[in-house]
Design an enzyme around this catalytic site. Sequence first.
Site, mmCIF file in Angstrom:
data_model
loop_
_atom_site.group_PDB
_atom_site.id
_atom_site.type_symbol
_atom_site.label_atom_id
_atom_site.label_comp_id
_atom_site.label_asym_id
_atom_site.label_seq_id
_atom_site.Cartn_x
_atom_site.Cartn_y
_atom_site.Cartn_z
ATOM 1 N N PHE A 1 8.035 0.239 -14.537
ATOM 2 C CA PHE A 1 6.744 -0.167 -15.093
ATOM 3 C C PHE A 1 6.177 1.003 -15.910
ATOM 4 O O PHE A 1 6.132 2.128 -15.429
ATOM 5 C CB PHE A 1 5.844 -0.481 -13.905
ATOM 6 N N ASP B 1 7.634 3.438 -5.717
ATOM 7 C CA ASP B 1 6.527 2.565 -6.072
ATOM 8 C C ASP B 1 6.832 1.190 -5.471
ATOM 9 O O ASP B 1 7.795 0.538 -5.874
ATOM 10 C CB ASP B 1 6.405 2.480 -7.604
ATOM 11 N N TYR C 1 -3.072 -5.971 -4.905
ATOM 12 C CA TYR C 1 -3.490 -7.227 -5.554
ATOM 13 C C TYR C 1 -2.323 -8.138 -5.894
ATOM 14 O O TYR C 1 -2.525 -9.226 -6.412
ATOM 15 C CB TYR C 1 -4.319 -6.947 -6.817
ATOM 16 N N LYS C 2 -1.092 -7.701 -5.629
ATOM 17 C CA LYS C 2 0.067 -8.554 -5.931
ATOM 18 C C LYS C 2 0.377 -9.401 -4.693
ATOM 19 O O LYS C 2 -0.416 -10.254 -4.337
ATOM 20 C CB LYS C 2 1.221 -7.683 -6.431
ATOM 21 N N ARG D 1 8.994 -14.947 -15.077
ATOM 22 C CA ARG D 1 9.092 -14.569 -13.656
ATOM 23 C C ARG D 1 8.439 -15.650 -12.806
ATOM 24 O O ARG D 1 7.340 -16.117 -13.093
ATOM 25 C CB ARG D 1 8.372 -13.236 -13.408
HETATM 26 C C1 LIG Z 1 1.512 -3.512 -11.008
HETATM 27 C C2 LIG Z 1 2.162 -2.201 -11.112
HETATM 28 C C3 LIG Z 1 1.420 -1.047 -11.418
HETATM 29 C C4 LIG Z 1 -0.064 -1.132 -11.715
HETATM 30 O O1 LIG Z 1 -0.686 0.111 -11.644
HETATM 31 P P1 LIG Z 1 -2.270 0.203 -11.448
HETATM 32 O O2 LIG Z 1 -2.564 1.637 -11.545
HETATM 33 O O3 LIG Z 1 -2.571 -0.391 -10.105
HETATM 34 O O4 LIG Z 1 -2.901 -0.590 -12.535
HETATM 35 C C5 LIG Z 1 2.079 0.158 -11.444
HETATM 36 N N1 LIG Z 1 3.413 0.253 -11.200
HETATM 37 C C6 LIG Z 1 4.155 -0.841 -10.915
HETATM 38 C C7 LIG Z 1 5.617 -0.703 -10.647
HETATM 39 C C8 LIG Z 1 3.548 -2.093 -10.883
HETATM 40 O O5 LIG Z 1 4.293 -3.167 -10.630
#
Ligand SMILES: *Cc1c(COP(=O)(O)O)cnc(C)c1O
Length: 430
Positions: free
Chosen positions: A131, A212, A237-238, A390
């Site tokens: 990400f 992560d 939040y996921k 997805r």
């Molecule tokens: C959703 C997600 C994020 C989001 O980061 P925020 O700082 O919470 O906005 C970061 N890394 C990964 C791998 C994600 O899936």
Amino acid sequence: MVFEFSAEFAKKLDHEFLDEKVRRQFYIPADTIYLDGNSLGLCSKATEESLQRALTEWKELAIEGWLEGKPPWLWFGEYLGELLAPLVGAAKEEVVVANSITINIHNLFATFYQPHVGAKRKKIVIDELNFPTDTYAIIGQMNLKGVNHQKYLIRVQANDNNLIDENEVINALDKDTAIVFLPSVLYRSGQVLDMEKITNKAKELGILVGFDLAHSAGIIPHQLSKWGVDFAVWCNYKWLNAGPGSSAALYVNKKHFNTPVGLPGWWGHQKDTQFAMNPYFTPADTAAAFQTGTIPIFAAAPIEGAVKLIRSIGIEKIRATSLKMTSYLFYLLDNVLSKAPYNFVSPTPRADQNRGGHIAIAHPQEAFRINQALKTRKIIGDFRPPNIIRIAPSPLYNTFSDIYQFVVALREIIDLKEYEKFSEVRQAVT
Ligand SMILES: *Cc1c(COP(=O)(O)O)cnc(C)c1O
């Protein structure tokens, strides 16, 4: 398990494997099949109640809420960390709720990436599919420490199937590597990395390991402490369903509790003297030291109800049901949607231990417009460029019938060429 492509069979699976009482806890948008819980999980009554309680406490207790809230707001980050800890296989003092993933990555790299000390280990190993924000934060930290990321940030390349091979990660580790930092589940393909294997090898070489868990927390069990992972981050939040922008969480292995915090702030101070307003920072002697500023109570409160609901079902059971749901989706893909004129394929690994809670479905040319057509039919997945839709069935609020109906809709969208009505221009959030 032997599956069938029929509405009755899907209903049978619903009956056998799902708990209608849990599903009824959730607010599902009207007439919608919501298959996007890995981007933004749905609100449950439990979550609503814990948020509502914080609001009521503010009205009734005002400033006293810091000590008299139930639980006291002052310890809310620690309290939620303790609730979350079993979901990631950590001791209760190893987890705290604070900030966002991105800020927590900044803090943990500010803490654990010390290339200027002894100037020995400068390399950071990540993967090229992670990400983007994770990579932005890491490069930011390398810049702050005067390290050339073009030379010292190693991005492990994906193989021909667009997957990350753990052996390639391991090959990239050497005596100049400071940290290896990877996703547990790759956000696009849904591939699960073998965290234990990577951790074992890294430890052998004296390399710190971070993960992560954004796409695995709340859907897959973990054993962070047992594996000896050094640190981890995730959002709530996921799959955890704690609401848009709810506070994130971090894990720091016990053995690092005395490491100086890279981004110190008063919320990470030892609690009994925090309000003594000492000009020098005395960190808490747990992962709580890695908080920074005041915990945003309204972004944290929903986590309580959301996590309690998940724990009442049990993460092992959630994982088992999730695997059944995605197996059913694979079965339907292979049997109904793989041949011409449909031509859908999935880049997600098939083996149970190699896939997370979502399945990526690729269409060679029209994934973006097909997703638009799905949306119009109130079937919500999400599009990720270049050609992936997805689909994330949650064992908490989705059904096997949802999956069946999704596949029927996908078939009709192609049969009727429904996607041709849509523009190819993307909006900001999809
Ligand atoms: C959703 C997600 C994020 C989001 O980061 P925020 O700082 O919470 O906005 C970061 N890394 C990964 C791998 C994600 O899936």
